[in-house]
Scaffold this motif. Structure first.
Motif, PDB file in Angstrom:
ATOM      1  N   VAL A 516       0.835  -1.190   0.000  1.00 47.45           N
ATOM      2  CA  VAL A 516       0.000   0.000   0.000  1.00 47.45           C
ATOM      3  C   VAL A 516       0.874   1.245   0.000  1.00 47.45           C
ATOM      4  N   THR A 517       0.411   2.262  -0.714  1.00 43.48           N
ATOM      5  CA  THR A 517       1.027   3.584  -0.653  1.00 43.48           C
ATOM      6  C   THR A 517      -0.083   4.611  -0.579  1.00 43.48           C
ATOM      7  N   ASP A 518       0.170   5.735   0.042  1.00 44.16           N
ATOM      8  CA  ASP A 518      -0.865   6.757   0.148  1.00 44.16           C
ATOM      9  C   ASP A 518      -0.830   7.752  -1.013  1.00 44.16           C
ATOM     10  N   SER A 519      -0.071   7.471  -2.054  1.00 44.19           N
ATOM     11  CA  SER A 519      -0.004   8.358  -3.209  1.00 44.19           C
ATOM     12  C   SER A 519      -1.285   8.268  -4.028  1.00 44.19           C
ATOM     13  N   GLU A 520      -1.722   9.395  -4.585  1.00 39.16           N
ATOM     14  CA  GLU A 520      -2.904   9.361  -5.446  1.00 39.16           C
ATOM     15  C   GLU A 520      -2.551   8.947  -6.859  1.00 39.16           C
ATOM     16  N   TYR A 521      -1.269   8.733  -7.160  1.00 35.95           N
ATOM     17  CA  TYR A 521      -0.824   8.258  -8.464  1.00 35.95           C
ATOM     18  C   TYR A 521      -0.125   6.904  -8.300  1.00 35.95           C
ATOM     19  N   PRO A 522      -0.121   6.084  -9.362  1.00 33.89           N
ATOM     20  CA  PRO A 522       0.620   4.822  -9.292  1.00 33.89           C
ATOM     21  C   PRO A 522       2.103   5.054  -9.029  1.00 33.89           C
ATOM     22  N   VAL A 523       2.664   4.298  -8.137  1.00 37.31           N
ATOM     23  CA  VAL A 523       4.088   4.381  -7.817  1.00 37.31           C
ATOM     24  C   VAL A 523       4.789   3.191  -8.481  1.00 37.31           C
ATOM     25  N   PHE A 785      -8.709  12.907 -17.317  1.00 35.56           N
ATOM     26  CA  PHE A 785      -7.520  13.030 -18.160  1.00 35.56           C
ATOM     27  C   PHE A 785      -6.506  14.041 -17.606  1.00 35.56           C
ATOM     28  N   SER A 786      -7.001  15.182 -17.101  1.00 34.50           N
ATOM     29  CA  SER A 786      -6.068  16.186 -16.576  1.00 34.50           C
ATOM     30  C   SER A 786      -5.346  15.685 -15.333  1.00 34.50           C
ATOM     31  N   HIS A 787      -5.929  14.700 -14.652  1.00 38.04           N
ATOM     32  CA  HIS A 787      -5.273  14.090 -13.489  1.00 38.04           C
ATOM     33  C   HIS A 787      -3.892  13.540 -13.856  1.00 38.04           C
ATOM     34  N   PHE A 788      -3.758  13.034 -15.110  1.00 37.02           N
ATOM     35  CA  PHE A 788      -2.519  12.382 -15.515  1.00 37.02           C
ATOM     36  C   PHE A 788      -1.508  13.344 -16.140  1.00 37.02           C
ATOM     37  N   GLN A 789      -1.779  14.637 -16.128  1.00 40.82           N
ATOM     38  CA  GLN A 789      -0.782  15.567 -16.637  1.00 40.82           C
ATOM     39  C   GLN A 789      -0.260  16.491 -15.545  1.00 40.82           C
ATOM     40  N   ASP A 790      -0.504  16.105 -14.304  1.00 40.84           N
ATOM     41  CA  ASP A 790       0.089  16.833 -13.189  1.00 40.84           C
ATOM     42  C   ASP A 790       1.613  16.749 -13.287  1.00 40.84           C
ATOM     43  N   SER A 791       2.273  17.865 -13.121  1.00 42.71           N
ATOM     44  CA  SER A 791       3.718  17.922 -13.351  1.00 42.71           C
ATOM     45  C   SER A 791       4.494  16.970 -12.444  1.00 42.71           C
ATOM     46  N   GLU A 792       4.044  16.790 -11.204  1.00 43.91           N
ATOM     47  CA  GLU A 792       4.757  15.898 -10.281  1.00 43.91           C
ATOM     48  C   GLU A 792       4.760  14.466 -10.812  1.00 43.91           C
ATOM     49  N   ASP A 797       7.077   9.179 -12.140  1.00 41.62           N
ATOM     50  CA  ASP A 797       6.908   7.788 -12.549  1.00 41.62           C
ATOM     51  C   ASP A 797       6.109   7.590 -13.824  1.00 41.62           C
ATOM     52  N   PHE A 798       5.423   8.635 -14.320  1.00 46.03           N
ATOM     53  CA  PHE A 798       4.573   8.445 -15.492  1.00 46.03           C
ATOM     54  C   PHE A 798       5.365   7.883 -16.672  1.00 46.03           C
ATOM     55  N   ARG A 799       6.575   8.366 -16.874  1.00 46.17           N
ATOM     56  CA  ARG A 799       7.364   7.947 -18.034  1.00 46.17           C
ATOM     57  C   ARG A 799       7.927   6.528 -17.867  1.00 46.17           C
ATOM     58  N   LYS A 800       7.778   5.953 -16.675  1.00 44.50           N
ATOM     59  CA  LYS A 800       8.224   4.576 -16.471  1.00 44.50           C
ATOM     60  C   LYS A 800       7.102   3.562 -16.719  1.00 44.50           C
ATOM     61  N   ILE A 801       5.898   4.076 -16.965  1.00 47.20           N
ATOM     62  CA  ILE A 801       4.730   3.214 -17.119  1.00 47.20           C
ATOM     63  C   ILE A 801       4.319   3.208 -18.586  1.00 47.20           C
ATOM     64  N   ALA A 802       4.249   2.010 -19.171  1.00 42.65           N
ATOM     65  CA  ALA A 802       3.958   1.911 -20.597  1.00 42.65           C
ATOM     66  C   ALA A 802       2.500   2.211 -20.907  1.00 42.65           C
ATOM     67  N   MET A 803       1.603   1.812 -20.039  1.00 42.64           N
ATOM     68  CA  MET A 803       0.175   1.960 -20.338  1.00 42.64           C
ATOM     69  C   MET A 803      -0.607   2.074 -19.051  1.00 42.64           C
ATOM     70  N   VAL A 804      -1.607   2.953 -19.061  1.00 40.78           N
ATOM     71  CA  VAL A 804      -2.549   3.077 -17.951  1.00 40.78           C
ATOM     72  C   VAL A 804      -3.918   2.676 -18.478  1.00 40.78           C
ATOM     73  N   GLY A 805      -4.536   1.690 -17.858  1.00 38.61           N
ATOM     74  CA  GLY A 805      -5.835   1.219 -18.302  1.00 38.61           C
ATOM     75  C   GLY A 805      -6.923   1.543 -17.305  1.00 38.61           C
ATOM     76  N   PHE A 806      -8.170   1.369 -17.725  1.00 36.52           N
ATOM     77  CA  PHE A 806      -9.317   1.686 -16.892  1.00 36.52           C
ATOM     78  C   PHE A 806     -10.294   0.511 -16.897  1.00 36.52           C
ATOM     79  N   TYR A 807     -10.915   0.273 -15.781  1.00 37.26           N
ATOM     80  CA  TYR A 807     -11.937  -0.770 -15.686  1.00 37.26           C
ATOM     81  C   TYR A 807     -13.242  -0.276 -16.314  1.00 37.26           C
ATOM     82  N   LYS A 808     -13.916  -1.172 -17.033  1.00 36.18           N
ATOM     83  CA  LYS A 808     -15.309  -0.901 -17.361  1.00 36.18           C
ATOM     84  C   LYS A 808     -16.101  -0.968 -16.074  1.00 36.18           C
ATOM     85  N   LEU A 809     -17.074  -0.093 -15.955  1.00 42.49           N
ATOM     86  CA  LEU A 809     -17.800   0.004 -14.694  1.00 42.49           C
ATOM     87  C   LEU A 809     -18.494  -1.294 -14.340  1.00 42.49           C
TER      88      LEU A 809
END
Length: 818
Positions: A516-523, A785-792, A797-809
């Motif tokens: 577990v991590t308390d980050s709001e982005y994938p680590v 979408f704007s969530h994933f362009q936060d500069s931090e 880590d964004f550039r270390k991740i090849a793909m971000v996927g989403f669950y169908k509801l």
């Protein structure tokens, strides 16, 4: 996953914690407890045996109108009731008593006045209840009530009083339609007056003086002079047709008169705890008001947040509240008029209940802590005021100054509908509560109805650890029970003396195997340390991928025709099923199709044909190997860019377009959508859900279908796929879209999004403490979408991740912090 399934899972998690921690005290608060006390919940939630019989659970029921909970069959011991009533003379709380006293005082002054009597409804005094009459001796009929009667006679040709008794729904619709006509007439008249239109000014306004008074105050808004706007709430009985028709009528009137820049018309058609769509509507139709709020708050426009009613403070708004709206929500101090005329008319029938009326009136109550804002005026029909007015005798008039009211809603109305509360056969049918806070009479004269969760139960059958907090509307019940929880925590955590060898379990952290991590982005480091355990794929539009016959048919043999005995691909998912929802597009955060806009008779301004023309660019893909795919010979497609969008979103290097969307407030990466055969039904209009921010959207279609799509969507950017895509499916289209993204996306931000043309909406998952489940809330595509362009995140880590996927509801089951 449905809302009911999500609630069930969360509740099961709570039950497990109660069982696993028998030495931990659990306080279960059932807010608005009267609402869900139905036969369907007889053994569920607060009535679940696992809770009510657990010795470590206390259940606190909270309600302003708990009458159905205190019948002969009540599961709350009589000594466990706490009635929170305040003597309003000694309190800043402005509730029903204060409204009554103010109204009676104004009535007395009007009756004693012999000259200079104000015209009916010209002044809607703050903190009073207006019922269409200038005084109790006024025998004239309110123009609005006359308009309703005339409409009823035209529609059915029957006596309006007879219709009120036999067809209440018809009457309510007539009242809503007449009120819409009133507001339109008043808006037109005020605009003509302000522009000096003599021909219109000399004409009599068909609107009642009360409605004209409301409109005058709404349009008096002038921020340059330091004036702030006011909020007017119109309460309508139903979403469809009442709410939608009234919303459309007032919205169209404001646009026609050019008032949409200074007056917002909003509608809350959702009864759940989220999804108001207020900010969506304001950005789409009243952007000037959002910009004004940004200046007041000293923040950029894109950072303005309006997700609750209270955040509408000082904005000039007409808010149409449908059905029960959001029970218990707090309105801003700028609420000035609360119009209940469509819901409560001139009739004095027995259709009203104390529960419904007090819940409705209660939305206008508040604490008065400053003279900066006026207390609202509540508008009702004369019939309802006759039930509210406590003056039945000299004694009753004098009782206004004492602690309790002897007459009023508690004596003139039945407490709740008969399915919830029924009179006992041997009960004294004339017995009524002696005061507002007297609940004992309901225990002696009523029993739970067939539709109530207490039906045929023995008194206090379930538990002695059940309590009731009854508090006046808007008096602060939520703060009270949260404070109680804090007091219990402090008391147990600091003062309890335990026997030797015992320990108190105060740790809320459940044991879990997940990292577990308390980050709001994938680590990346945490993700990399986890074992990859792919889930078994679920059945899709081609059937169950675990079925070997299907796998061989579609994958090994590459067949496109359905296997015998199997449905056609796509049959299970339907064709744009999300479009079946009835929505007002300007109030939602959804994507929309062309056919939906036409059904709603609305032409989105963002999709108008570009008068500057369209530029086309040939895009070439060189032969070579691209991952697992390969291009044998050179292939090319064509990019079609409307010039207005091209100038805003693209730069050109030697005539080749490159995206230039890295400026603040815009989406930094393009959105690609592949579509085929769905020019009319594809959900391709993202303007509302993208909050009208700058974004690049490119729709990839087969060349043979290009003309149909461009005709339906003249304002969108299209990419005509290479000829080889004509005989291939969606996978090939996505492959070419990826190659196009490599050429269009700038080096500093080489990312893109790929979304199907049937994605209707997004849900935001808020992770609670471990073991407590997660909360789903509707959100806009822009926020996703704007969530994933936060500069931090982008610089980390964004550039270390090849793909971000989403669950169908409908495939979402559990959420973990990553």
């Amino acid at each position: 996953i449905s809302a009911s399934e999500a609630s069930t899972r969360k509740f099961e998690a709570v039950k497990k914690r109660i069982t696993d921690h028998p030495r931990r005290l659990f306080l279960v608060v059932h807010d608005e407890a009267h609402w869900q006390a139905t036969s369907a919940n007889r053994e569920k939630y607060a009535n679940d045996p696992a809770l009510v019989h657990a010795p470590n659970v206390a259940i606190l029921c909270v309600s302003a109108t708990p009458y159905g909970l205190v019948t002969r069959n009540s599961q709350i011991p009589e000594g466990h009731e706490v009635a929170w009533f305040t003597r309003e003379a000694d309190s800043p709380y402005y509730g029903l008593r204060s409204f009554i006293e103010k109204t009676v005082e104004l009535d007395r002054s009007a009756r004693e006045r012999t000259v200079n009597v104000s015209p009916l409804g010209e002044n809607l005094n703050p903190g009073s209840i207006y019922c269409g009459k200038s005084s109790s001796r006024d025998i004239s009929k309110d123009p609005y009530e006359s308009m309703v009667d005339a409409r009823l006679r035209r529609e059915k040709g029957a006596d309006p009083k007879q219709q009120q008794q036999q067809q209440p729904n018809l009457v309510q619709r007539a009242r809503t339609a007449a009120l819409g006509d009133e507001y339109v007439a008043a808006l037109e008249h005020e605009c003509a007056s302000s522009m000096g239109d003599a021909s219109r000014m000399d004409m009599d306004c068909s609107a009642s003086p009360a409605t004209r008074c409301i409109v005058k105050r709404l349009l008096r808004f002038d921020p340059s002079k330091g004036e702030r706007g006011v909020l007017t709430i119109i309460r309508v009985p139903t979403i469809q047709p009442d709410g939608h028709e009234l919303y459309k009528k007032l919205k169209e009137c404001c646009y026609r008169l050019g008032l949409h820049r200074r007056l917002a018309v909003l509608m809350d058609a959702n009864a759940g705890p989220q999804k108001t769509g207020l900010l969506d509507d304001l950005r789409a139709n009243h952007l000037e008001l959002v910009q004004l709020k940004a200046r007041w708050e000293g923040v950029p426009v894109e950072e303005v947040e309006i997700s609750t009613y209270s955040q509408l403070l000082d904005l000039p708004c007409i808010l149409i509240l449908c059905e029960k709206g959001k029970m218990g929500d707090t309105f801003p101090a700028s609420l000035r008029f609360y119009d209940l005329r469509p819901r409560y008319g001139n009739e004095r029938t027995s259709n009203y209940t104390r529960t419904a009326v007090e819940q409705d009136l209660g939305r206008g109550f508040r604490y008065v802590t400053s003279a900066e804002y006026e207390v609202p005026t509540i508008l009702v029909g004369p019939g309802l005021w006759a039930h509210i007015d406590p003056r039945r005798s000299t004694r009753d008039t004098k009782s206004l100054a004492t602690e309790q009211l002897h007459k009023g809603l508690h004596t003139s109305l039945i407490p709740d509908v008969q399915s919830k509360m029924a009179k006992r056969k041997k009960a004294n049918r004339r017995e009524v509560p002696t005061s507002e806070s007297d609940l004992s009479v309901y225990r002696s004269t009523y029993e739970a109805g067939k539709g109530h969760s207490d039906f045929e139960r023995e008194p206090a059958e379930l538990t002695s650890r059940r309590f009731l907090l009854q508090g006046l509307p808007q008096i602060g019940k939520t703060g009270a029970y949260l404070h109680l929880a804090g007091m219990l925590r402090d008391e147990i955590g600091s003062s309890v003396v335990l026997p030797s060898g015992c320990s108190l379990d105060l740790d809320d952290q459940e044991e879990r195997d997940e990292l577990v991590t308390d980050s709001e982005y994938p680590v990346h480091a945490v993700l990399a340390a986890q074992a990859f355990t792919p889930l078994r794929p679920r059945p899709g539009k081609y059937g169950d991928p675990g079925d070997e016959r299907l796998w061989e048919h579609y994958v090994l043999n590459k067949k496109s025709t359905p296997l015998a005995g199997q449905p056609a691909p796509g049959a299970a998912s339907g064709d744009g099923g999300a479009e079946q929802r009835s929505v007002i597009p300007m109030v939602t955060s959804y994507a929309h199709s062309r056919i939906r806009w036409r059904e709603l008779d609305y032409e989105p301004r963002e999709l108008a044909r570009d008068l500057e023309g369209v530029d086309s660019f040939d895009i070439t893909f060189e032969p070579g190997k691209y991952g697992p795919n390969k291009i044998e010979v050179e292939e090319s497609g064509t990019l079609f860019i409307p010039r207005a969008k091209g100038n805003a979103l693209f730069a050109y290097n030697d005539g080749v377009p490159v995206l230039s969307t890295l400026r603040k407030g815009s989406l930094h990466f393009p959105i690609f959508q592949v579509s085929s055969g769905r020019a009319e039904k594809g959900l391709l209009d993202l303007s509302t859900t993208m909050e009208h921010r700058p974004y690049a959207q490119i729709v990839c279609v087969k060349r043979s279908e290009l003309d149909d799509y461009r005709e339906a969507w003249p304002g969108l950017v299209f990419f005509a796929l290479p000829e080889a895509a004509e005989r291939r499916g969606a996978g090939a289209a996505r492959f070419y879209a990826q190659l196009l993204a490599r050429q269009l996306c700038p080096g500093p931000f080489p990312f893109f999004a790929m979304i199907d043309d049937n994605v209707f909406a997004w849900e935001r998952v808020t992770l609670a403490a471990p073991g407590r489940g997660a909360v789903l809330q509707n959100t806009t595509w822009w926020k996703v979408f704007s969530h994933f362009q936060d500069s931090e995140f982008v610089n980390g880590d964004f550039r270390k991740i090849a793909m971000v996927g989403f669950y169908k509801l409908n495939g979402w089951n559990r959420s973990y912090a990553a």
